[in-house]
Write a protein that holds these residues in place. Structure first.
Motif, PDB file in Angstrom:
ATOM      1  N   LEU A  19      51.943 -49.603   3.452  1.00  0.00           N
ATOM      2  CA  LEU A  19      51.285 -48.373   3.856  1.00  0.00           C
ATOM      3  C   LEU A  19      50.127 -48.025   2.934  1.00  0.00           C
ATOM      4  CD1 LEU A  19      54.352 -46.166   4.762  1.00  0.00           C
ATOM      5  CD2 LEU A  19      52.499 -46.760   6.308  1.00  0.00           C
ATOM      6  N   GLY A  20      49.053 -47.533   3.564  1.00  0.00           N
ATOM      7  CA  GLY A  20      47.950 -47.001   2.787  1.00  0.00           C
ATOM      8  C   GLY A  20      47.082 -48.062   2.150  1.00  0.00           C
ATOM      9  N   SER A  21      46.046 -47.589   1.474  1.00  0.00           N
ATOM     10  CA  SER A  21      45.111 -48.469   0.791  1.00  0.00           C
ATOM     11  C   SER A  21      45.301 -48.344  -0.708  1.00  0.00           C
ATOM     12  CB  SER A  21      43.668 -48.094   1.155  1.00  0.00           C
ATOM     13  OG  SER A  21      43.456 -48.222   2.540  1.00  0.00           O
ATOM     14  N   SER A  22      45.038 -49.416  -1.418  1.00  0.00           N
ATOM     15  CA  SER A  22      45.147 -49.371  -2.868  1.00  0.00           C
ATOM     16  C   SER A  22      44.015 -48.534  -3.445  1.00  0.00           C
ATOM     17  CB  SER A  22      45.094 -50.791  -3.436  1.00  0.00           C
ATOM     18  OG  SER A  22      43.870 -51.398  -3.111  1.00  0.00           O
ATOM     19  N   LEU A  23      44.175 -48.120  -4.698  1.00  0.00           N
ATOM     20  CA  LEU A  23      43.165 -47.295  -5.344  1.00  0.00           C
ATOM     21  C   LEU A  23      41.963 -48.114  -5.782  1.00  0.00           C
ATOM     22  CD1 LEU A  23      45.488 -45.007  -7.493  1.00  0.00           C
ATOM     23  CD2 LEU A  23      44.436 -44.510  -5.273  1.00  0.00           C
ATOM     24  N   GLU A  24      42.097 -49.425  -5.703  1.00  0.00           N
ATOM     25  CA  GLU A  24      40.994 -50.305  -6.071  1.00  0.00           C
ATOM     26  C   GLU A  24      40.937 -51.447  -5.073  1.00  0.00           C
ATOM     27  OE1 GLU A  24      39.310 -51.941 -10.212  1.00  0.00           O
ATOM     28  OE2 GLU A  24      41.294 -52.684  -9.723  1.00  0.00           O
ATOM     29  N   LEU A  25      39.731 -51.839  -4.702  1.00  0.00           N
ATOM     30  CA  LEU A  25      39.554 -52.960  -3.783  1.00  0.00           C
ATOM     31  C   LEU A  25      39.396 -54.227  -4.600  1.00  0.00           C
ATOM     32  CD1 LEU A  25      37.168 -53.009  -0.725  1.00  0.00           C
ATOM     33  CD2 LEU A  25      37.336 -54.983  -2.221  1.00  0.00           C
ATOM     34  N   PHE A  26      40.143 -55.256  -4.222  1.00  0.00           N
ATOM     35  CA  PHE A  26      39.995 -56.548  -4.886  1.00  0.00           C
ATOM     36  C   PHE A  26      39.593 -57.581  -3.851  1.00  0.00           C
ATOM     37  CE2 PHE A  26      40.865 -60.504  -6.885  1.00  0.00           C
ATOM     38  CZ  PHE A  26      40.611 -60.269  -8.224  1.00  0.00           C
ATOM     39  N   ALA A  27      38.611 -58.402  -4.181  1.00  0.00           N
ATOM     40  CA  ALA A  27      38.159 -59.434  -3.251  1.00  0.00           C
ATOM     41  C   ALA A  27      37.802 -60.695  -4.011  1.00  0.00           C
ATOM     42  CB  ALA A  27      36.943 -58.954  -2.454  1.00  0.00           C
ATOM     43  N   VAL A  28      38.362 -61.821  -3.564  1.00  0.00           N
ATOM     44  CA  VAL A  28      37.923 -63.122  -4.060  1.00  0.00           C
ATOM     45  C   VAL A  28      37.346 -63.855  -2.860  1.00  0.00           C
ATOM     46  CG1 VAL A  28      38.566 -65.244  -5.233  1.00  0.00           C
ATOM     47  CG2 VAL A  28      39.753 -63.135  -5.794  1.00  0.00           C
ATOM     48  N   ASN A 248      36.408 -48.554  -6.390  1.00  0.00           N
ATOM     49  CA  ASN A 248      35.855 -49.667  -7.152  1.00  0.00           C
ATOM     50  C   ASN A 248      36.277 -50.988  -6.530  1.00  0.00           C
ATOM     51  OD1 ASN A 248      34.561 -48.169  -9.205  1.00  0.00           O
ATOM     52  ND2 ASN A 248      36.525 -47.870 -10.241  1.00  0.00           N
ATOM     53  N   MET A 249      35.349 -51.927  -6.444  1.00  0.00           N
ATOM     54  CA  MET A 249      35.673 -53.282  -6.026  1.00  0.00           C
ATOM     55  C   MET A 249      35.622 -54.188  -7.247  1.00  0.00           C
ATOM     56  SD  MET A 249      33.718 -56.053  -3.595  1.00  0.00           S
ATOM     57  CE  MET A 249      32.649 -56.543  -4.948  1.00  0.00           C
ATOM     58  N   THR A 250      36.647 -55.016  -7.404  1.00  0.00           N
ATOM     59  CA  THR A 250      36.683 -55.964  -8.509  1.00  0.00           C
ATOM     60  C   THR A 250      36.883 -57.362  -7.964  1.00  0.00           C
ATOM     61  OG1 THR A 250      37.707 -54.295  -9.928  1.00  0.00           O
ATOM     62  CG2 THR A 250      37.801 -56.573 -10.683  1.00  0.00           C
ATOM     63  N   GLU A 251      36.112 -58.314  -8.474  1.00  0.00           N
ATOM     64  CA  GLU A 251      36.330 -59.722  -8.158  1.00  0.00           C
ATOM     65  C   GLU A 251      37.128 -60.356  -9.286  1.00  0.00           C
ATOM     66  OE1 GLU A 251      33.387 -61.893  -5.431  1.00  0.00           O
ATOM     67  OE2 GLU A 251      32.287 -61.369  -7.228  1.00  0.00           O
ATOM     68  N   GLY A 252      37.660 -61.545  -9.006  1.00  0.00           N
ATOM     69  CA  GLY A 252      38.413 -62.257 -10.030  1.00  0.00           C
ATOM     70  C   GLY A 252      37.597 -62.505 -11.274  1.00  0.00           C
ATOM     71  N   SER A 253      36.291 -62.652 -11.108  1.00  0.00           N
ATOM     72  CA  SER A 253      35.411 -62.924 -12.240  1.00  0.00           C
ATOM     73  C   SER A 253      35.098 -61.681 -13.054  1.00  0.00           C
ATOM     74  CB  SER A 253      34.097 -63.508 -11.725  1.00  0.00           C
ATOM     75  OG  SER A 253      33.452 -62.567 -10.885  1.00  0.00           O
ATOM     76  N   GLY A 254      35.465 -60.499 -12.520  1.00  0.00           N
ATOM     77  CA  GLY A 254      35.143 -59.254 -13.209  1.00  0.00           C
ATOM     78  C   GLY A 254      33.928 -58.565 -12.643  1.00  0.00           C
ATOM     79  N   GLY A 257      31.695 -53.435  -8.109  1.00  0.00           N
ATOM     80  CA  GLY A 257      30.863 -52.272  -7.865  1.00  0.00           C
ATOM     81  C   GLY A 257      31.610 -51.293  -6.991  1.00  0.00           C
ATOM     82  N   LYS A 258      30.897 -50.326  -6.443  1.00  0.00           N
ATOM     83  CA  LYS A 258      31.491 -49.306  -5.590  1.00  0.00           C
ATOM     84  C   LYS A 258      31.468 -49.747  -4.128  1.00  0.00           C
ATOM     85  CE  LYS A 258      32.454 -45.740  -8.346  1.00  0.00           C
ATOM     86  NZ  LYS A 258      33.782 -45.095  -8.419  1.00  0.00           N
ATOM     87  N   MET A 279      37.719 -49.573   7.233  1.00  0.00           N
ATOM     88  CA  MET A 279      36.579 -50.482   7.085  1.00  0.00           C
ATOM     89  C   MET A 279      35.643 -49.925   6.022  1.00  0.00           C
ATOM     90  SD  MET A 279      35.345 -53.389   8.299  1.00  0.00           S
ATOM     91  CE  MET A 279      36.170 -53.560   9.891  1.00  0.00           C
ATOM     92  N   GLY A 280      35.397 -50.711   4.975  1.00  0.00           N
ATOM     93  CA  GLY A 280      34.495 -50.287   3.918  1.00  0.00           C
ATOM     94  C   GLY A 280      33.092 -50.829   4.117  1.00  0.00           C
ATOM     95  N   LEU A 281      32.131 -50.221   3.425  1.00  0.00           N
ATOM     96  CA  LEU A 281      30.745 -50.691   3.431  1.00  0.00           C
ATOM     97  C   LEU A 281      30.415 -51.258   2.059  1.00  0.00           C
ATOM     98  CD1 LEU A 281      28.726 -47.843   5.228  1.00  0.00           C
ATOM     99  CD2 LEU A 281      29.526 -49.996   6.200  1.00  0.00           C
ATOM    100  N   ASN A 282      29.886 -52.476   2.044  1.00  0.00           N
ATOM    101  CA  ASN A 282      29.503 -53.102   0.785  1.00  0.00           C
ATOM    102  C   ASN A 282      28.433 -54.152   1.063  1.00  0.00           C
ATOM    103  OD1 ASN A 282      29.882 -53.437  -2.104  1.00  0.00           O
ATOM    104  ND2 ASN A 282      30.739 -55.435  -1.627  1.00  0.00           N
ATOM    105  N   VAL A 283      27.782 -54.613   0.017  1.00  0.00           N
ATOM    106  CA  VAL A 283      26.763 -55.653   0.157  1.00  0.00           C
ATOM    107  C   VAL A 283      27.452 -57.007   0.295  1.00  0.00           C
ATOM    108  CG1 VAL A 283      24.766 -56.764  -0.895  1.00  0.00           C
ATOM    109  CG2 VAL A 283      25.157 -54.318  -1.245  1.00  0.00           C
ATOM    110  N   MET A 284      27.229 -57.690   1.410  1.00  0.00           N
ATOM    111  CA  MET A 284      27.770 -59.029   1.591  1.00  0.00           C
ATOM    112  C   MET A 284      26.875 -60.044   0.878  1.00  0.00           C
ATOM    113  SD  MET A 284      30.599 -58.877   3.278  1.00  0.00           S
ATOM    114  CE  MET A 284      30.819 -60.571   3.826  1.00  0.00           C
TER     115      MET A 284
END
Length: 329
Positions: A19-28, A248-254, A257-258, A279-284
């Motif tokens: 349920l719900g979304s995490s407080l931080e977005l993580f993407a690899v 905040n979005m964090t990648e595995g490399s560190g 951004g927002k 659905m979030g908005l971010n730079v692809m």
């Protein structure tokens, strides 16, 4: 969130832990260029015994923050590998835990480019899989933490899965890979509510979906906690997208951004309308934009389904989790 098909709308059942979304977005979500392991370089007919992937792998997995991890032993080190269809690599190791040397190459991701190292693999063990005496790419994944003492040793990408029919049972936390399609008894008498063809674009599984009256391409990414669409489409989707906050979005490399999080009034995929989907908005990344890829479908999409990804046939099936859970009783 609601699903509607054939003008019938109903609530969707999904597990409390999801349920719900995490407080931080993580993407690899990353792309390797020319670095290939000895296993990837060798033609199938010339691979050594230690380079041949088994016909079937059955494994449990752990959920941590909306991401899937399997337990492995690498060079005697116990830890976890992230299951990441949004990486086009084979196996990438976390240089934080292994002796590595520079490969002289870079890897590009959502947050930019990072330097790639390489690690000499003595032995990797995952269930009945054993790989020995190979070199694998590596980079520092220090930001990828589980919140426990368990170490994240790396990730498994789409290049690993390309010989397999991949099944993901989120309710039972089970992962199964078969070179020959095997029907799970849990879905034996259940028709899929979504059936999709996909293309391997830059090594990523890419599907088509509609937002409003326009069709866009999305990477199906088990290595992302959220669904994301490129911020350049904001004006096109403004009438049916409502912002709910930033994260905040964090990648595995560190890198990161927002990301502006929100809800889409309508998202049509495989004939199924997913109303009020996150659905979030971010730079692809540029490498996605050049291939007309507009976004990522991550855990906030996948969590509603029992999922089949048939890499050889390039098809995906998604089954109603509520019906699958009834079969498990």
């Amino acid at each position: 969130m609601y699903l509607s098909k054939n003008v019938k709308t109903r609530n969707v059942l999904f597990l409390g832990l999801m349920l719900g979304s995490s407080l931080e977005l993580f993407a690899v979500h990353d792309r390797l260029h020319s670095f290939k392991s000895e296993m990837e370089k060798a033609p199938k007919e010339l691979r050594s015994k230690s380079q041949v992937l088994p016909d079937q792998i059955k494994s449990g997995f752990k959920f941590v923050g909306g991401l899937m991890f399997v337990e492995v032993v690498i060079n005697g080190e116990k830890g976890l590998l992230l299951v990441d269809t949004g990486s086009n690599g084979f196996i990438l190791l976390n240089s934080e835990y292994f002796k590595s040397v520079s490969s002289g190459q870079q890897m590009k991701g959502m947050g930019g480019a990072v330097s790639m190292d390489k690690v000499k693999l003595e032995k990797l063990e995952w269930e009945n899989l054993k790989l020995e005496n190979q070199s694998f790419p590596a980079f520092n994944m220090s930001q990828l933490k589980t919140g426990t003492a368990e170490k994240v040793l790396g990730l498994i990408g789409s290049s690993f899965f390309k010989e397999y029919h991949l099944m993901m049972n989120f309710a039972g936390r089970e992962l199964q890979l078969n070179k020959k399609p095997v029907k799970s008894p849990l879905i034996k008498d259940i028709p899929p509510i979504i059936h999709l063809p996909f293309e391997l674009t830059n090594g990523f599984p890419v599907v088509k979906a509609n937002i409003g009256d326009k069709t866009y391409q999305f990477v199906m990414d088990t290595g992302s906690t959220d669904n994301v669409v490129d911020h350049g489409l904001e004006n096109e989707i403004a009438a049916i997208w409502k912002e709910t906050g930033a994260v905040n979005m964090t990648e595995g490399s560190g890198n990161g951004g927002k990301v502006r999080r929100g809800k889409l009034k309508s998202f049509m995929i495989g004939g199924l309308n997913m109303e009020q989907i996150g659905m979030g908005l971010n730079v692809m990344p540029d490498f996605d934009k050049k291939m007309n890829i507009s976004g990522i479908l991550g855990f906030q999409f996948l969590k509603y389904f029992f999922v089949e990804i048939n890499y050889p046939d390039k098809t995906m099936n998604f089954y109603d989790m509520a019906k699958v859970m009834q079969q498990q009783k």
